[in-house]
Design a protein around this motif. Structure first.
Motif, mmCIF file in Angstrom:
data_model
loop_
_atom_site.group_PDB
_atom_site.id
_atom_site.type_symbol
_atom_site.label_atom_id
_atom_site.label_comp_id
_atom_site.label_asym_id
_atom_site.label_seq_id
_atom_site.Cartn_x
_atom_site.Cartn_y
_atom_site.Cartn_z
ATOM 1 N N PHE A 67 34.538 -54.085 11.031
ATOM 2 C CA PHE A 67 35.688 -54.129 11.118
ATOM 3 C C PHE A 67 36.675 -52.478 11.371
ATOM 4 N N PHE A 68 37.802 -52.615 11.863
ATOM 5 C CA PHE A 68 38.799 -51.466 12.248
ATOM 6 C C PHE A 68 40.190 -52.145 11.939
ATOM 7 N N ARG A 69 41.232 -51.121 11.183
ATOM 8 C CA ARG A 69 42.119 -51.518 11.066
ATOM 9 C C ARG A 69 42.935 -50.903 12.240
ATOM 10 N N VAL A 70 43.371 -51.732 12.930
ATOM 11 C CA VAL A 70 44.371 -51.707 13.717
ATOM 12 C C VAL A 70 45.720 -51.127 13.257
ATOM 13 N N SER A 71 46.345 -52.036 11.770
ATOM 14 C CA SER A 71 47.505 -51.205 11.879
ATOM 15 C C SER A 71 47.630 -50.759 10.141
ATOM 16 N N ARG A 72 49.154 -51.152 10.351
ATOM 17 C CA ARG A 72 48.832 -50.639 8.371
ATOM 18 C C ARG A 72 48.666 -52.043 7.204
ATOM 19 N N GLY A 73 49.164 -52.923 8.652
ATOM 20 C CA GLY A 73 48.735 -54.598 7.777
ATOM 21 C C GLY A 73 47.192 -55.268 8.045
ATOM 22 N N SER A 74 46.691 -54.485 9.017
ATOM 23 C CA SER A 74 45.533 -55.632 9.817
ATOM 24 C C SER A 74 44.835 -55.096 9.808
ATOM 25 N N PHE A 75 43.070 -55.728 9.969
ATOM 26 C CA PHE A 75 42.291 -55.213 10.558
ATOM 27 C C PHE A 75 41.745 -56.246 10.997
ATOM 28 N N ILE A 76 40.533 -55.711 11.738
ATOM 29 C CA ILE A 76 40.262 -56.852 12.751
ATOM 30 C C ILE A 76 38.732 -56.320 12.621
ATOM 31 N N ASN A 77 37.948 -58.042 12.948
ATOM 32 C CA ASN A 77 36.465 -57.883 13.379
ATOM 33 C C ASN A 77 36.255 -57.070 14.700
ATOM 34 N N LEU A 78 35.760 -56.556 14.935
ATOM 35 C CA LEU A 78 35.557 -55.766 16.269
ATOM 36 C C LEU A 78 34.827 -56.767 17.084
ATOM 37 N N SER A 79 33.768 -57.013 16.554
ATOM 38 C CA SER A 79 32.889 -58.405 17.560
ATOM 39 C C SER A 79 33.947 -59.921 17.598
ATOM 40 N N GLN A 80 34.809 -59.986 17.155
ATOM 41 C CA GLN A 80 35.450 -61.037 17.288
ATOM 42 C C GLN A 80 36.711 -61.135 18.582
ATOM 43 N N VAL A 81 36.503 -59.321 18.694
ATOM 44 C CA VAL A 81 37.094 -59.228 19.990
ATOM 45 C C VAL A 81 37.218 -59.527 20.908
ATOM 46 N N SER A 82 38.165 -60.385 21.939
ATOM 47 C CA SER A 82 37.516 -61.309 23.309
ATOM 48 C C SER A 82 38.038 -60.722 25.065
ATOM 49 N N HIS A 83 38.996 -59.280 24.545
ATOM 50 C CA HIS A 83 39.001 -59.034 25.275
ATOM 51 C C HIS A 83 40.461 -57.745 24.807
ATOM 52 N N PHE A 84 40.568 -56.861 25.374
ATOM 53 C CA PHE A 84 42.233 -56.216 24.802
ATOM 54 C C PHE A 84 43.189 -55.493 26.231
ATOM 55 N N CYS A 85 44.068 -54.933 26.403
ATOM 56 C CA CYS A 85 45.024 -54.803 27.125
ATOM 57 C C CYS A 85 45.620 -54.024 26.898
ATOM 58 N N GLN A 86 46.040 -52.682 27.661
ATOM 59 C CA GLN A 86 46.992 -51.139 28.051
ATOM 60 C C GLN A 86 48.397 -51.665 28.308
ATOM 61 N N ILE A 87 49.645 -52.240 27.595
ATOM 62 C CA ILE A 87 50.978 -52.979 28.132
ATOM 63 C C ILE A 87 51.687 -52.084 27.611
ATOM 64 N N ASP A 88 52.316 -50.960 29.019
ATOM 65 C CA ASP A 88 53.436 -49.298 28.928
ATOM 66 C C ASP A 88 52.133 -48.826 27.673
ATOM 67 N N PHE A 89 52.869 -48.709 26.613
ATOM 68 C CA PHE A 89 52.638 -47.681 25.609
ATOM 69 C C PHE A 89 51.763 -48.815 24.392
ATOM 70 N N SER A 90 51.633 -50.326 24.545
ATOM 71 C CA SER A 90 50.605 -50.551 23.451
ATOM 72 C C SER A 90 49.450 -51.156 24.029
ATOM 73 N N LEU A 91 48.533 -51.250 23.011
ATOM 74 C CA LEU A 91 47.417 -51.944 23.140
ATOM 75 C C LEU A 91 47.299 -53.297 22.696
ATOM 76 N N GLU A 92 47.321 -54.255 23.406
ATOM 77 C CA GLU A 92 46.720 -55.470 22.702
ATOM 78 C C GLU A 92 45.410 -56.293 22.802
ATOM 79 N N ILE A 93 44.940 -56.445 21.259
ATOM 80 C CA ILE A 93 43.561 -56.865 21.250
ATOM 81 C C ILE A 93 43.708 -58.756 21.383
ATOM 82 N N HIS A 94 43.258 -59.064 21.824
ATOM 83 C CA HIS A 94 42.655 -60.827 21.976
ATOM 84 C C HIS A 94 41.938 -61.296 21.562
ATOM 85 N N LEU A 95 41.667 -62.065 20.298
ATOM 86 C CA LEU A 95 41.146 -61.742 19.388
ATOM 87 C C LEU A 95 40.275 -63.383 19.931
ATOM 88 N N SER A 96 39.313 -63.621 19.045
ATOM 89 C CA SER A 96 38.194 -64.880 19.682
ATOM 90 C C SER A 96 38.575 -66.521 19.629
#
Length: 115
Positions: free
Chosen positions: A60-89
């Motif tokens: 588990f990883f805290r991606v922001s102040r209000g969210s934790f994600i399960n790293l094994s449930q990440v399907s992919h991620f992408c860099q858009i400008d200066f933000s990093l978007e994580i797409h979950l399963s």
């Protein structure tokens, strides 16, 4: 050792294994648990307390102040400008806060290297 959460549901208790959790979100003084089957559970504990219970599991990883994600449930991620978007399963998208982006990449690489 199995990691997970035991949450009260009406008069019963429900065990949710950490592998079955896609994400955790803060909803005021509650935590919304998003399950792999699409169900959402509201747990009457703060995100901080729930995160401490799952801290033994490094998936588990805290991606922001209000969210934790399960790293094994990440399907992919992408860099858009200066933000990093994580797409979950489950199709949801989380945005990593700027200060946590490098830590996310390190944690994600560590979890994927181990599996």
């Amino acid at each position: 050792m199995m990691h997970g959460l035991l949450i009260p549901i009406h008069a019963n208790k429900l065990w949710i294994a950490s592998d079955e959790i896609v994400a955790l979100r803060s909803v005021r003084n509650y935590t919304e648990i998003i399950h792999t089957n699409g169900k959402k559970f509201l747990f009457s504990r703060t995100l901080k307390i729930v995160a401490q219970r799952l801290a033994a599991s490094e998936q588990f990883f805290r991606v922001s102040r209000g969210s934790f994600i399960n790293l094994s449930q990440v399907s992919h991620f992408c860099q858009i400008d200066f933000s990093l978007e994580i797409h979950l399963s489950n199709g949801e998208v989380e945005v990593v806060s700027r200060r946590r982006q490098m830590d996310f990449l390190t944690a994600f690489a560590k979890v994927n290297k181990a599996s």
